[in-house]
Design a protein around this motif. Structure first.
Motif, PDB file in Angstrom:
ATOM      1  N   UNK A 262      18.265 -20.969 -22.098  1.00  0.00           N
ATOM      2  CA  UNK A 262      16.942 -20.603 -22.615  1.00  0.00           C
ATOM      3  C   UNK A 262      16.898 -20.678 -24.142  1.00  0.00           C
ATOM      4  N   UNK A 263      17.985 -20.289 -24.812  1.00  0.00           N
ATOM      5  CA  UNK A 263      18.034 -20.380 -26.275  1.00  0.00           C
ATOM      6  C   UNK A 263      17.931 -21.833 -26.735  1.00  0.00           C
ATOM      7  N   UNK A 264      18.699 -22.708 -26.081  1.00  0.00           N
ATOM      8  CA  UNK A 264      18.667 -24.117 -26.456  1.00  0.00           C
ATOM      9  C   UNK A 264      17.313 -24.739 -26.160  1.00  0.00           C
ATOM     10  N   UNK A 265      16.742 -24.388 -25.028  1.00  0.00           N
ATOM     11  CA  UNK A 265      15.419 -24.916 -24.674  1.00  0.00           C
ATOM     12  C   UNK A 265      14.370 -24.502 -25.706  1.00  0.00           C
ATOM     13  N   UNK A 266      14.405 -23.253 -26.107  1.00  0.00           N
ATOM     14  CA  UNK A 266      13.433 -22.761 -27.097  1.00  0.00           C
ATOM     15  C   UNK A 266      13.664 -23.413 -28.447  1.00  0.00           C
TER      16      UNK A 266
ATOM     17  N   UNK B 254      14.946 -26.322 -29.088  1.00  0.00           N
ATOM     18  CA  UNK B 254      14.456 -27.701 -29.038  1.00  0.00           C
ATOM     19  C   UNK B 254      12.932 -27.757 -29.021  1.00  0.00           C
ATOM     20  N   UNK B 255      12.306 -26.875 -28.265  1.00  0.00           N
ATOM     21  CA  UNK B 255      10.849 -26.857 -28.213  1.00  0.00           C
ATOM     22  C   UNK B 255      10.264 -26.613 -29.605  1.00  0.00           C
ATOM     23  N   UNK B 256      10.800 -25.624 -30.308  1.00  0.00           N
ATOM     24  CA  UNK B 256      10.303 -25.316 -31.648  1.00  0.00           C
ATOM     25  C   UNK B 256      10.598 -26.449 -32.626  1.00  0.00           C
ATOM     26  N   UNK B 257      11.795 -27.024 -32.534  1.00  0.00           N
ATOM     27  CA  UNK B 257      12.166 -28.095 -33.453  1.00  0.00           C
ATOM     28  C   UNK B 257      11.282 -29.325 -33.225  1.00  0.00           C
ATOM     29  N   UNK B 258      11.185 -29.757 -31.981  1.00  0.00           N
ATOM     30  CA  UNK B 258      10.368 -30.937 -31.674  1.00  0.00           C
ATOM     31  C   UNK B 258       8.906 -30.697 -32.043  1.00  0.00           C
ATOM     32  N   UNK B 259       8.405 -29.507 -31.740  1.00  0.00           N
ATOM     33  CA  UNK B 259       7.026 -29.187 -32.083  1.00  0.00           C
ATOM     34  C   UNK B 259       6.778 -29.209 -33.576  1.00  0.00           C
ATOM     35  N   UNK B 260       7.734 -28.703 -34.338  1.00  0.00           N
ATOM     36  CA  UNK B 260       7.589 -28.692 -35.797  1.00  0.00           C
ATOM     37  C   UNK B 260       7.609 -30.107 -36.354  1.00  0.00           C
ATOM     38  N   UNK B 261       8.519 -30.926 -35.858  1.00  0.00           N
ATOM     39  CA  UNK B 261       8.549 -32.331 -36.290  1.00  0.00           C
ATOM     40  C   UNK B 261       7.204 -32.984 -36.001  1.00  0.00           C
TER      41      UNK B 261
ATOM     42  N   UNK C 240      14.299 -35.752 -33.757  1.00  0.00           N
ATOM     43  CA  UNK C 240      14.201 -35.140 -32.429  1.00  0.00           C
ATOM     44  C   UNK C 240      15.368 -35.575 -31.543  1.00  0.00           C
ATOM     45  N   UNK C 241      15.752 -36.833 -31.629  1.00  0.00           N
ATOM     46  CA  UNK C 241      16.901 -37.308 -30.847  1.00  0.00           C
ATOM     47  C   UNK C 241      18.184 -36.621 -31.299  1.00  0.00           C
ATOM     48  N   UNK C 242      18.342 -36.464 -32.594  1.00  0.00           N
ATOM     49  CA  UNK C 242      19.540 -35.795 -33.116  1.00  0.00           C
ATOM     50  C   UNK C 242      19.583 -34.337 -32.673  1.00  0.00           C
ATOM     51  N   UNK C 243      18.451 -33.659 -32.718  1.00  0.00           N
ATOM     52  CA  UNK C 243      18.397 -32.263 -32.276  1.00  0.00           C
ATOM     53  C   UNK C 243      18.776 -32.158 -30.804  1.00  0.00           C
ATOM     54  N   UNK C 244      18.256 -33.063 -29.996  1.00  0.00           N
ATOM     55  CA  UNK C 244      18.597 -33.062 -28.575  1.00  0.00           C
ATOM     56  C   UNK C 244      20.100 -33.273 -28.384  1.00  0.00           C
ATOM     57  N   UNK C 245      20.687 -34.202 -29.123  1.00  0.00           N
ATOM     58  CA  UNK C 245      22.129 -34.469 -29.024  1.00  0.00           C
ATOM     59  C   UNK C 245      22.954 -33.265 -29.462  1.00  0.00           C
ATOM     60  N   UNK C 246      22.527 -32.619 -30.525  1.00  0.00           N
ATOM     61  CA  UNK C 246      23.228 -31.428 -31.012  1.00  0.00           C
ATOM     62  C   UNK C 246      23.209 -30.349 -29.934  1.00  0.00           C
TER      63      UNK C 246
ATOM     64  N   UNK D 138      25.866 -27.186 -25.847  1.00  0.00           N
ATOM     65  CA  UNK D 138      25.844 -26.632 -24.488  1.00  0.00           C
ATOM     66  C   UNK D 138      27.096 -27.050 -23.724  1.00  0.00           C
ATOM     67  N   UNK D 139      27.530 -28.276 -23.900  1.00  0.00           N
ATOM     68  CA  UNK D 139      28.736 -28.749 -23.218  1.00  0.00           C
ATOM     69  C   UNK D 139      29.970 -27.982 -23.697  1.00  0.00           C
ATOM     70  N   UNK D 140      30.089 -27.795 -24.990  1.00  0.00           N
ATOM     71  CA  UNK D 140      31.231 -27.068 -25.555  1.00  0.00           C
ATOM     72  C   UNK D 140      31.227 -25.618 -25.079  1.00  0.00           C
ATOM     73  N   UNK D 141      30.047 -25.029 -24.998  1.00  0.00           N
ATOM     74  CA  UNK D 141      29.929 -23.621 -24.572  1.00  0.00           C
ATOM     75  C   UNK D 141      29.845 -23.491 -23.054  1.00  0.00           C
TER      76      UNK D 141
END
Length: 124
Positions: free
Chosen positions: A80-84, A86-93, A106-112, A117-120
């Motif tokens: 949920x943290x990652x989803x939010x 990304x939503x805020x980042x993409x929306x701001x862009x 936006x692609x870089x944010x998604x990759x980050x 998420x994979x590491x955690x």
């Protein structure tokens, strides 16, 4: 009359994105409790570092050379943290810019988010 958005082309553009995005993060009921205790009163420093990070990724300024992943590992985060985030980042862009660099942001944010998420070990 609708104003035509431009692409991110300068460090001032990147700083505008960072300031607007983290302004939303600081007001968000899910994300603010994660960031505030860690950043505390050092928001100016954090925002400057994030502007350097994003200008390095998007404009190739080479201003940032730290490892943001290890700094975020101790944070307790859920899907949920990652989803939010990304939503805020993409929306701001999308509110501020349009163009190839904006899409790359936006692609870089998604990759980050995907890597963190994979590491955690957070599913999807």
């Amino acid at each position: 009359m609708e104003t035509q958005l431009h692409d991110m082309e300068t460090e001032a553009d990147v700083r505008l994105l960072v300031d607007a995005f983290y302004g939303k993060v600081r007001q968000d009921e899910l994300l603010a409790p994660v960031f505030e205790p860690v950043i505390g009163g050092n928001w100016d420093h954090h925002l400057a570092r994030m502007a350097d990070f994003w200008s390095t990724l998007l404009l190739y300024t080479k201003k940032f050379s730290d490892d943001p992943l290890t700094r975020h590992l101790p944070l307790v985060l859920t899907k949920a943290h990652f989803d939010r985030w990304l939503m805020l980042f993409h929306g701001t862009v999308d509110e501020l810019f349009q163009g190839d660099i904006a899409e790359n942001a936006k692609k870089r944010a998604y990759s980050i988010a995907r890597i963190m998420k994979a590491v955690k070990n957070i599913n999807q």
